[in-house]
Write a protein that holds these residues in place. Structure first.
Motif, PDB file in Angstrom:
ATOM      1  N   ARG A 195       0.882  -1.192  -0.133  1.00 52.48           N
ATOM      2  CA  ARG A 195      -0.004   0.047  -0.182  1.00 52.48           C
ATOM      3  C   ARG A 195       0.576   1.093   0.094  1.00 52.48           C
ATOM      4  N   GLN A 198       4.090   2.324  -5.389  1.00 52.60           N
ATOM      5  CA  GLN A 198       3.318   2.773  -6.296  1.00 52.60           C
ATOM      6  C   GLN A 198       3.133   1.694  -7.528  1.00 52.60           C
ATOM      7  N   GLU A 201      -2.375  -1.217  -7.923  1.00 57.31           N
ATOM      8  CA  GLU A 201      -3.483  -0.500  -8.195  1.00 57.31           C
ATOM      9  C   GLU A 201      -4.327  -0.797  -6.762  1.00 57.31           C
ATOM     10  N   LYS A 202      -5.174   0.166  -6.161  1.00 55.89           N
ATOM     11  CA  LYS A 202      -5.638   0.196  -4.713  1.00 55.89           C
ATOM     12  C   LYS A 202      -6.814  -0.768  -4.656  1.00 55.89           C
ATOM     13  N   SER A 203      -7.307  -1.030  -6.144  1.00 47.87           N
ATOM     14  CA  SER A 203      -8.347  -2.078  -6.031  1.00 47.87           C
ATOM     15  C   SER A 203      -7.983  -3.360  -5.847  1.00 47.87           C
ATOM     16  N   LEU A 205      -5.103  -4.293  -4.112  1.00 44.85           N
ATOM     17  CA  LEU A 205      -4.921  -4.465  -2.507  1.00 44.85           C
ATOM     18  C   LEU A 205      -6.200  -4.526  -1.939  1.00 44.85           C
ATOM     19  N   ASP A 206      -7.193  -3.657  -2.124  1.00 47.60           N
ATOM     20  CA  ASP A 206      -8.338  -3.904  -1.376  1.00 47.60           C
ATOM     21  C   ASP A 206      -8.983  -5.455  -1.516  1.00 47.60           C
ATOM     22  N   GLU A 209      -6.918  -7.311   0.748  1.00 49.76           N
ATOM     23  CA  GLU A 209      -7.505  -7.381   2.029  1.00 49.76           C
ATOM     24  C   GLU A 209      -8.794  -8.171   2.272  1.00 49.76           C
TER      25      GLU A 209
END
Length: 232
Positions: A195, A198, A201-203, A205-206, A209
């Motif tokens: 996280r 760079q 992508e945040k999606s 890693l979400d 999680e």
């Protein structure tokens, strides 16, 4: 038992960075990974990649030695035992650095010759450290530790470079047989470092999680098993 190293969090972060850089940690591009257990996952750990990166593996072994000496003891071990097959190179590097003899443990007796499950010199009453590349639910660790004990040696500790730490039964099984689990890094450490970079992508890693929070539910919803089979 000695207390965990105060550097453990630093070691975890640096280990996570190296595993990500060496691509030992793989994130799905949409299609989940399916493990041999049938578990579906958005992430996969391939610790065998580490053998191709001499500088990274040397540093990870540095961390391993520090963790073992701090958490287990400087003169507490007599033998380093690697689990077949992925644990063998890691056990070899650790045994060489600690100046201790090495064994390796087969998943089952080879079926001919001496029909041995443990290769190497067996010393009655010796304190053996089981070394593997990683631990998921802990089932194989129980089998290997029992093999060492059945051979007449003691096994009170196991060390892995990567510990999933998302299945509570792993710690429970180890505690039930009186074996301490020692490791460098977990999935939560990987996620925290990822996280902060760079590269992902945040999606993505979400989704990782969500899997870490409820691995079996995530697996069932993505074509995998809803529970892990018990291991003998």
């Amino acid at each position: 038992m000695p207390a965990p190293s105060p550097r453990k969090s630093t070691i975890a972060v640096e280990s996570a960075k190296m595993l990500i850089e060496s691509k030992a940690i793989l994130f799905t591009d949409g299609k989940p990974f399916i493990f041999t257990s049938g578990l579906a996952s958005p992430v996969y750990t391939d610790m065998r990649k580490v053998i191709a990166y001499p500088r990274i593996r040397t540093r990870l072994v540095d961390f391993a030695i520090e963790t073992i000496e701090t958490e287990i003891g400087y003169e507490a071990l007599d033998i380093i035992a690697g689990g077949e097959t992925a644990g063998i190179p890691f056990a070899a590097w650790i045994s060489d650095r600690m100046h201790l003899p090495m064994q390796y443990i087969r998943k089952k007796p080879k079926g001919f010759g001496r029909n041995a499950r443990i290769e190497g010199e067996i010393t009655e009453g010796a304190h053996a450290l089981l070394v593997e590349d990683l631990a998921t639910d802990g089932g194989s660790k129980v089998s290997f530790c029992n093999a060492l004990r059945e051979a007449g040696q003691r096994c009170e500790h196991t060390f892995v470079f990567f510990f999933y730490d998302i299945f509570p039964e792993a710690r429970t099984m180890m505690a039930e047989i009186g074996v301490g689990m020692h490791y460098l890094v977990t999935w939560r450490d990987i996620l925290a470092v990822a996280r902060g970079s760079q590269y992902f992508e945040k999606s993505v890693l979400d989704e990782v999680e969500a899997f870490l929070d409820h691995p079996l539910a995530w697996s069932a919803a993505h074509g995998g098993v809803a529970e892990l089979a018990a291991k003998a």
